[in-house]
Design an enzyme around this catalytic site. Structure first.
Site, PDB file in Angstrom:
ATOM      1  N   ARG B 112      -5.845  21.254-108.621  1.00 54.98           N
ATOM      2  CA  ARG B 112      -7.177  21.598-109.135  1.00 54.98           C
ATOM      3  C   ARG B 112      -8.183  20.473-108.929  1.00 54.98           C
ATOM      4  O   ARG B 112      -9.381  20.704-109.018  1.00 54.98           O
ATOM      5  CB  ARG B 112      -7.070  21.932-110.614  1.00 54.98           C
ATOM      6  CG  ARG B 112      -6.222  23.178-110.784  1.00 54.98           C
ATOM      7  CD  ARG B 112      -6.221  23.638-112.200  1.00 54.98           C
ATOM      8  NE  ARG B 112      -5.288  24.772-112.314  1.00 54.98           N
ATOM      9  CZ  ARG B 112      -5.004  25.354-113.440  1.00 54.98           C
ATOM     10  NH1 ARG B 112      -5.570  24.935-114.560  1.00 54.98           N
ATOM     11  NH2 ARG B 112      -4.174  26.374-113.473  1.00 54.98           N
ATOM     12  N   HIS B 113      -7.692  19.277-108.703  1.00 56.22           N
ATOM     13  CA  HIS B 113      -8.584  18.168-108.374  1.00 56.22           C
ATOM     14  C   HIS B 113      -8.961  18.338-106.911  1.00 56.22           C
ATOM     15  O   HIS B 113      -8.169  18.074-106.015  1.00 56.22           O
ATOM     16  CB  HIS B 113      -7.894  16.835-108.630  1.00 56.22           C
ATOM     17  CG  HIS B 113      -7.560  16.650-110.073  1.00 56.22           C
ATOM     18  ND1 HIS B 113      -8.397  15.989-110.941  1.00 56.22           N
ATOM     19  CD2 HIS B 113      -6.528  17.098-110.823  1.00 56.22           C
ATOM     20  CE1 HIS B 113      -7.861  16.016-112.153  1.00 56.22           C
ATOM     21  NE2 HIS B 113      -6.727  16.679-112.103  1.00 56.22           N
ATOM     22  N   ALA B 123       6.290  25.998 -96.671  1.00 54.74           N
ATOM     23  CA  ALA B 123       7.459  26.873 -96.777  1.00 54.74           C
ATOM     24  C   ALA B 123       7.284  28.136 -95.934  1.00 54.74           C
ATOM     25  O   ALA B 123       8.167  28.985 -95.890  1.00 54.74           O
ATOM     26  CB  ALA B 123       7.715  27.230 -98.242  1.00 54.74           C
ATOM     27  N   HIS B 226     -10.677   9.364-112.045  1.00 56.28           N
ATOM     28  CA  HIS B 226     -10.941  10.605-112.767  1.00 56.28           C
ATOM     29  C   HIS B 226      -9.632  11.377-112.989  1.00 56.28           C
ATOM     30  O   HIS B 226      -9.347  11.841-114.103  1.00 56.28           O
ATOM     31  CB  HIS B 226     -11.937  11.453-111.984  1.00 56.28           C
ATOM     32  CG  HIS B 226     -12.349  12.695-112.708  1.00 56.28           C
ATOM     33  ND1 HIS B 226     -13.058  12.674-113.882  1.00 56.28           N
ATOM     34  CD2 HIS B 226     -12.118  14.004-112.439  1.00 56.28           C
ATOM     35  CE1 HIS B 226     -13.256  13.912-114.306  1.00 56.28           C
ATOM     36  NE2 HIS B 226     -12.691  14.736-113.452  1.00 56.28           N
ATOM     37  N   ARG B 231      -4.941  12.887-116.407  1.00 60.35           N
ATOM     38  CA  ARG B 231      -3.507  13.169-116.273  1.00 60.35           C
ATOM     39  C   ARG B 231      -2.608  12.083-116.865  1.00 60.35           C
ATOM     40  O   ARG B 231      -1.418  12.325-117.074  1.00 60.35           O
ATOM     41  CB  ARG B 231      -3.157  13.401-114.802  1.00 60.35           C
ATOM     42  CG  ARG B 231      -3.926  14.550-114.165  1.00 60.35           C
ATOM     43  CD  ARG B 231      -3.820  15.849-114.963  1.00 60.35           C
ATOM     44  NE  ARG B 231      -4.536  16.938-114.292  1.00 60.35           N
ATOM     45  CZ  ARG B 231      -4.557  18.182-114.753  1.00 60.35           C
ATOM     46  NH1 ARG B 231      -3.958  18.510-115.883  1.00 60.35           N
ATOM     47  NH2 ARG B 231      -5.225  19.118-114.096  1.00 60.35           N
TER      48      ARG B 231
END
Lengths: 313, 313, 313, 313
Positions: B112-113, B123, B226, B231
């Site tokens: 999402r960053h 894959a 950020h 996180r």
């Protein structure tokens, strides 16, 4: 290009210093590092840092594609494949940082490329140098009569001379008034005792758009290629193209395989719409096709014929 | 963390090779380069390239602020000033590239960053390894009863044991079926003769979200800060926090001054609204203030009292 | 597609409500607004808001090009010119917002398009629905033998049946265990009294990648065209292409002129390198050219012959 | 602000036209739509389109948080919670488009905000208007002596008068020469017969930085708040702040709840580092703390005392 002596010394010192690193090294670019490549009359471009090389592009593609695309002699083919099929993310894994000195009107075009990091010299904070871009006579072009956004023939004679005079004269006069308003000359001394001097953030508005500014500009290789494909193109304004061309040299020195693929698949490439491709196929089959029955507009037809090197009629 | 022997050898080889460069070198990070820092049961984070150092932040700030902020002993103060006042662009002038092995559900939060470059193991193209994240017993937390998005006490006894059994069992069963569908084992041999095998891009959908994937992830120092501020925070899910904490070590080794400023002004910082600040001022003036007369909602009041280390009543 | 009755009612209510606005209105898209276009077995795409129309593209181009390109009957030509010459910024002036329900493995491809705004259903916070993507038999393709990233023939007979059984069975078993771990069924009731239940942010890791999620996804028309050019392409995985195709319908309804230009100049377009173009010119001049003397690699030659509809030999 | 009569009529016509839409409508902003809010002497800001409203923020947050946060009377609390905890993605779901007329030196600051879409009037293509920003006497500030980037007292007397004269005079002279070089006046007629006229892309470089330009600028609500938090701040240059303040009015009309939350939690907010917070706690506990024993630098101490409204000594 006017580097001050102290800038020149700083560059020499940076070029002389060498350290040891475990990171990938691009020898071609190391040789150019910090050097100021002259552009226009007072501008320059110089690489001040970089990350990655051709092998980093390959490495990133292989983490995506995993096992199976391993042979070292295939690196070149893989880079060309990525470029041809616009797989852009592996090229994002290389990064480069430039120090650029450029006229403000060029900076205004350049900054539209948003995917980059920029630190520009602040005229709120500091005083700009007394340097302006004055075109060489052969770049003093008339307005194109056919293309609202292009250049026509070179201006000549009295008109050219007068234009150059005006540009020079106005730049100097407005700069002199800028310094007067600041009440501070380039050396930082007051012009007149006892005056306060206008705030820098205001005084700068009196400068003309050919005043030089400078910035650090950092981007990744994919976005750099995008920038160069637009700005090293013949439709770009000559002044920004001059910067793009100096940068092409640095990219060739940095990532020679990626650069070759870019030159082949992007710089000289043309895109044909489905309709245009259909006509190429018909022509190859020996059919005679005219604009009328082509399904293309007149403008598109002319563009296609120009691409194919054929007469539009 | 399970690095294969050949991966381990590649890392050793990369760490052993050294070249000469004119670029800025960050000695602390050179020492860590390529090394796989273990995270969770099979994951890792390793720095594979970087650009710039603390001095590059200062250099970029100075091109903006120009002449006048020069003394070398002011570098630390300048970096702290930039961090405190959220002048972010100088921090964008440093870049770092990680190789990360992580469970898919962590990758889904991480991605999402958006201001980063990513190349993930595909894959569609390759076969994923037979590796899944199974939490340590002490991280097997119950749903929080007060916070819809948080963890409560650690699960215990039969419930915990059953959860771990289910996670292990389901991951292995779905992986076995994945390999059966592909008709290809990890070594690339067919499971059964004569079957075609399902397309990789389809078979992968049978895997559970704790399967490990890997990617290269590259970002600039501002965006990394950020990422880390969100996180490495106590509100982040433990599993992504474990990655962020390993990355903090790499940032400290890379840009120690910037890291210290980040730790002081961002990681431990709190933000007070105008209303909250007004109450702090009233309290400092010796006034008694209760939630009722504070102008804050009950929730805001509780948040403020928690920040000030005071009893909410 | 499984909309619950209450979702269906919400959609009906939204479609029934109408307000007055001074903004540009796109009648074709108003007719589709909020409607869920079914994709795959349980997925959908629905437009929930938009800004701008074809005229907004023209308006933005004209602020750039200023006076002189005014005639209303030239709008179509201007849009086609912008598309052909990749002038992308005017298309950025239109914006669209979708609500999408999609399998997680499709979401993982989709999210790589970074220039968009996303709010995804959070499985840290809420419980995912018991819905999985199970391909239709005709989309159950074998691995391509020639293209490591593609699909071959459709699986048949016992192998196909077994694959479908495994997909269904594993999805349901892992979902049942997910609910057991949570100790909460879809209605929010505990499965067994007296158990705490595992935190949601952990339990979700037991789900398979074909589980459905949903999000709001908002982007501008230029970036949407870029997404569609990659994802509505024949090289895209069928499952994401199914979404792209539903979205093409919405774009055609929204901005018919821009869509037509996109279809002509982007979807069916081919790019020829300088070397390829040289060969086309030689062929048009009647020359016989073989791969050997073409300057192209075998792979590039094959690609060019395929584009021109000619036999590679 | 100088709108031409035909621009004024266009605005009236756009304001008069109303259509029906199923999209969310923000009544407060509809009332302002297309209207030119005057800024500085010739500039303006006007909203020309928007997408979404306060309810769209809530809707996006709820797709993330799923079932459970439903009550309509909680919308306000949810918006405030999102703002306080910097959950930015729901605010990205609203979009706004402005038409702005602004001096070039303001445009150069503004454009640094990269997460936006821009179409600027092209001086390569068209001729700029004869309009320059000349500050009101009360905004003609001296350079601050304490802050290298700030303004001090207002200039007075002869110095002020001379500055205004120079600004006016230089802007007009350089514009006259620009028109002479182009050999084209504002009405598009040649200044002198028989001259070619310099290309527009070159002639523009003779203009001063207070010349007005215009653009369409589109961004989402989250990025708009970020822009406004920097540019409506007292540290921003007055000229760009004047634009930000006009835009605040439009945001308040558009999304009143989000705006109120922004005002409370962002505009008036202060951030305290861990060290600063520790001192606040000690002060609240009745301790006497001086800079010397505070662990803060002198500069940080002064900043903290200013925030707390206390004497630094």
């Amino acid at each position: 290009m006017a580097l001050t002596e102290s800038q020149q010394q700083e560059i020499e010192a940076a070029r002389a210093a060498e350290g040891r690193t475990r990171r990938p090294v691009a020898p071609g670019l190391e040789a150019l590092l910090f050097e100021a490549l002259p552009v226009l009359d007072h501008g320059f471009v110089r690489v001040i840092d970089y990350m990655g090389d051709d092998a980093a592009v390959v490495q990133a593609a292989r983490v995506s594609y995993g096992r199976g695309t391993r042979a070292a002699n295939e690196d070149r083919g893989l880079i060309r494949y990525l470029m041809r099929h616009r797989h852009s993310t592996p090229f994002e894994m290389c990064e480069i940082k430039y120090h650029v000195k450029l006229p403000i009107f060029v900076a205004r075009q350049w900054i539209r490329h948003r995917t980059a990091n920029v630190n520009e010299y602040s005229a709120r904070y500091s005083i700009l140098d007394r340097e302006f871009y004055i075109p060489e006579p052969q770049h003093l072009a008339a307005q194109s009569s056919s293309n609202r956004q292009g250049r026509g023939a070179v201006l000549e004679g009295a008109e050219a001379a007068r234009v150059l005079d005006l540009l020079r004269q106005d730049a100097m006069a407005t700069y002199d008034h800028y310094a007067w308003m600041l009440n501070e000359d380039e050396a930082g001394n007051p012009v007149e005792e006892g005056r306060q001097g206008l705030a820098r953030e205001l005084a700068r508005m009196n400068l003309t758009l050919n005043t030089y500014t400078q910035w650090y500009w950092k981007t990744d290789l994919h976005n750099l290629f995008h920038f160069l494909s637009l700005r090293a193109d013949s439709h770009a304004q000559y002044e920004i193209r001059a910067y793009a061309e100096a940068m092409l040299r640095t990219v060739e020195a940095w990532v020679p395989e990626s650069f070759a693929a870019f030159r082949d698949y992007r710089m000289g490439a043309v895109t044909l719409s489905a309709g245009m491709l259909g006509i190429v196929r018909r022509l190859l089959a020996g059919e005679t096709v005219a604009q009328a029955g082509s399904g293309l507009s007149k403008r598109e037809w002319r563009e296609l014929m120009a691409v194919l090197g054929r007469d539009p009629d």
